[in-house]
Scaffold this motif. Structure first.
Motif, short mmCIF file in Angstrom:
data_model
loop_
_atom_site.label_atom_id
_atom_site.label_comp_id
_atom_site.label_asym_id
_atom_site.label_seq_id
_atom_site.Cartn_x
_atom_site.Cartn_y
_atom_site.Cartn_z
N THR A 1 0.84 -1.19 0.00
CA THR A 1 0.00 0.00 0.00
C THR A 1 0.88 1.24 0.00
OG1 THR A 1 -0.11 0.09 2.42
CG2 THR A 1 -1.81 -1.20 1.28
N ALA A 2 0.38 2.29 -0.63
CA ALA A 2 1.11 3.56 -0.70
C ALA A 2 0.13 4.70 -0.56
CB ALA A 2 1.88 3.67 -2.02
N GLU A 3 0.54 5.70 0.21
CA GLU A 3 -0.27 6.91 0.39
C GLU A 3 0.60 8.11 0.00
OE1 GLU A 3 -3.01 9.11 3.82
OE2 GLU A 3 -1.92 7.25 4.25
N ILE A 4 0.10 8.89 -0.97
CA ILE A 4 0.88 10.00 -1.55
C ILE A 4 0.08 11.30 -1.39
CG2 ILE A 4 2.03 10.86 -3.62
CD1 ILE A 4 2.05 8.00 -4.67
N GLY B 1 -1.88 3.39 -11.75
CA GLY B 1 -1.44 2.43 -12.77
C GLY B 1 0.04 2.15 -12.69
N LEU B 2 0.85 3.20 -12.42
CA LEU B 2 2.30 3.02 -12.34
C LEU B 2 2.69 2.17 -11.13
CD1 LEU B 2 5.16 3.72 -13.32
CD2 LEU B 2 5.02 5.82 -11.95
N LEU B 3 2.17 2.54 -9.96
CA LEU B 3 2.53 1.78 -8.76
C LEU B 3 1.88 0.40 -8.75
CD1 LEU B 3 2.31 4.58 -6.05
CD2 LEU B 3 4.34 3.70 -7.20
N GLY B 4 0.73 0.26 -9.39
CA GLY B 4 0.12 -1.07 -9.46
C GLY B 4 0.97 -2.01 -10.28
N SER B 5 1.65 -1.51 -11.30
CA SER B 5 2.54 -2.38 -12.09
C SER B 5 3.78 -2.78 -11.31
CB SER B 5 2.94 -1.65 -13.39
OG SER B 5 3.69 -0.48 -13.09
N GLY C 1 3.58 -3.69 -8.12
CA GLY C 1 3.18 -4.63 -7.09
C GLY C 1 2.36 -4.04 -5.97
N PHE C 2 2.02 -2.77 -6.01
CA PHE C 2 1.21 -2.17 -4.95
C PHE C 2 -0.26 -2.49 -5.20
CE2 PHE C 2 5.11 0.21 -4.67
CZ PHE C 2 5.25 0.49 -3.33
N ASP C 3 -0.92 -2.96 -4.15
CA ASP C 3 -2.32 -3.32 -4.27
C ASP C 3 -3.25 -2.13 -4.06
OD1 ASP C 3 -1.53 -5.95 -4.69
OD2 ASP C 3 -1.58 -6.43 -2.53
N ARG C 4 -2.87 -1.24 -3.17
CA ARG C 4 -3.72 -0.09 -2.87
C ARG C 4 -2.88 1.18 -2.88
NH1 ARG C 4 -5.56 2.31 1.96
NH2 ARG C 4 -4.41 0.74 3.16
N VAL C 5 -3.33 2.15 -3.66
CA VAL C 5 -2.63 3.44 -3.77
C VAL C 5 -3.64 4.54 -3.50
CG1 VAL C 5 -1.35 5.01 -5.27
CG2 VAL C 5 -1.00 2.53 -5.47
N THR C 6 -3.32 5.42 -2.54
CA THR C 6 -4.19 6.54 -2.17
C THR C 6 -3.43 7.84 -2.43
OG1 THR C 6 -5.20 5.18 -0.45
CG2 THR C 6 -5.58 7.57 -0.36
N VAL C 7 -4.08 8.76 -3.13
CA VAL C 7 -3.45 10.05 -3.47
C VAL C 7 -4.30 11.17 -2.88
CG1 VAL C 7 -2.65 11.55 -5.32
CG2 VAL C 7 -2.54 9.06 -5.61
N HIS C 8 -3.65 12.06 -2.14
CA HIS C 8 -4.30 13.25 -1.56
C HIS C 8 -3.69 14.50 -2.18
CE1 HIS C 8 -6.07 10.67 1.56
NE2 HIS C 8 -4.85 10.13 1.72
N TYR C 9 -4.50 15.57 -2.21
CA TYR C 9 -4.03 16.84 -2.78
C TYR C 9 -4.20 17.95 -1.75
CZ TYR C 9 -3.99 14.43 -7.25
OH TYR C 9 -3.70 13.55 -8.25
N GLY C 10 -3.23 18.85 -1.74
CA GLY C 10 -3.25 19.96 -0.80
C GLY C 10 -2.33 19.71 0.36
N PRO C 11 -2.16 20.72 1.22
CA PRO C 11 -1.28 20.57 2.40
C PRO C 11 -1.85 19.58 3.40
CG PRO C 11 -2.51 22.64 2.52
CD PRO C 11 -2.79 22.06 1.17
#
Length: 246
Positions: A149-152, A227-231, A233-243
């Motif tokens: 999992t990745a949180e960005i 799509g990039l991180l899923g390739s 091997g990451f199963d779950r990717v969460t992206v947030h915007y702002g401070p």
């Protein structure tokens, strides 16, 4: 001298006297002076030149360029590289816009026929929306130990400057007063073209703010990262915007 001869001589003198009186001593009436040949040539040449200019102005002589063999030559110098900037922004969306600019300039106390301009211009251009991936903070990416999992957290998308397309932008009409026509005849006035270009770019930029283009860019950026991180091997990717919220 006989009487017959005398009568003949009298008749001759009478006829000669009558001729002298009617002809006024043989003087001829003055004839009107004719113009010289070179005056006719100048007048005909000026008339032909005027017709040629009018025909070219009204586009009734489509073959005028072929008649004089007009050619276009590009004598521009080579393009010079001034600077290089490393780009870290991801342009995730782009919008095409078109605006009709009606720019009118009037002079005080003078009618438009004497001093004033009005330009109707169609401006077309694009505005891009991008997310700067290089501004991610050190704690902006969180990955679990299993690397599944990745949180960005990224900054919000921003709009770029409007870029007018010269192939799709054109002037519909331009009305000028008498004094403005004289000024344009003796000197080029590129400021008038710059004015409508700047006004078109400003209107396009304002339209881009209300178009939801930044939201589309953030959505596309999120899909790209998933799509990039899923390739990888990451199963779950969460992206947030702002401070980050405190």
């Amino acid at each position: 001298m006989t009487s017959t001869d005398a009568r003949k001589a009298g008749k001759q003198r009478g006829s000669s006297e009558r001729l002298d009186v009617s002809g006024k001593s043989g003087e001829r009436e003055p004839r009107p002076s004719r113009p010289r040949w070179w005056v006719k040539v100048v007048v005909l040449g000026a008339a032909a030149l005027a017709l040629l200019l009018v025909g070219t102005r009204l586009s009734v002589l489509p073959g005028i360029d072929d008649l004089f063999g007009e050619k276009t030559q590009d004598r521009s110098g080579p393009a010079v590289l001034k600077s290089i900037q490393d780009m870290s922004s991801y342009e995730a969306a782009s919008g095409n816009f078109q605006v009709v600019v009606d720019l009118e300039k009037d002079a005080k106390f003078l009618p438009d026929a004497i001093r004033g301009t009005r330009t109707l211009y169609v401006g077309a251009g694009t505005v891009g929306a991008s997310v700067d991936l290089g501004k991610v903070a050190s704690d902006g990416v969180v990955i679990n130990k299993e690397r599944t999992t990745a949180e960005i957290r990224l900054p919000h998308a921003v709009l770029g400057k409007p870029a007018l397309d010269p192939d799709r932008s054109y002037a519909v009409s331009k009305q000028r007063g008498f004094l403005d026509r004289i000024g344009d005849f003796f000197s080029d006035n590129p400021s008038s073209e710059q004015a409508v270009n700047k006004l078109a770019a400003r209107h396009i930029g304002e339209a881009a703010k209300d178009s939801g283009l930044t939201g589309r860019a953030e959505k596309n950026t999120t899909n790209m990262l998933k799509g990039l991180l899923g390739s990888l091997g990451f199963d779950r990717v969460t992206v947030h915007y702002g401070p980050a919220s405190q």
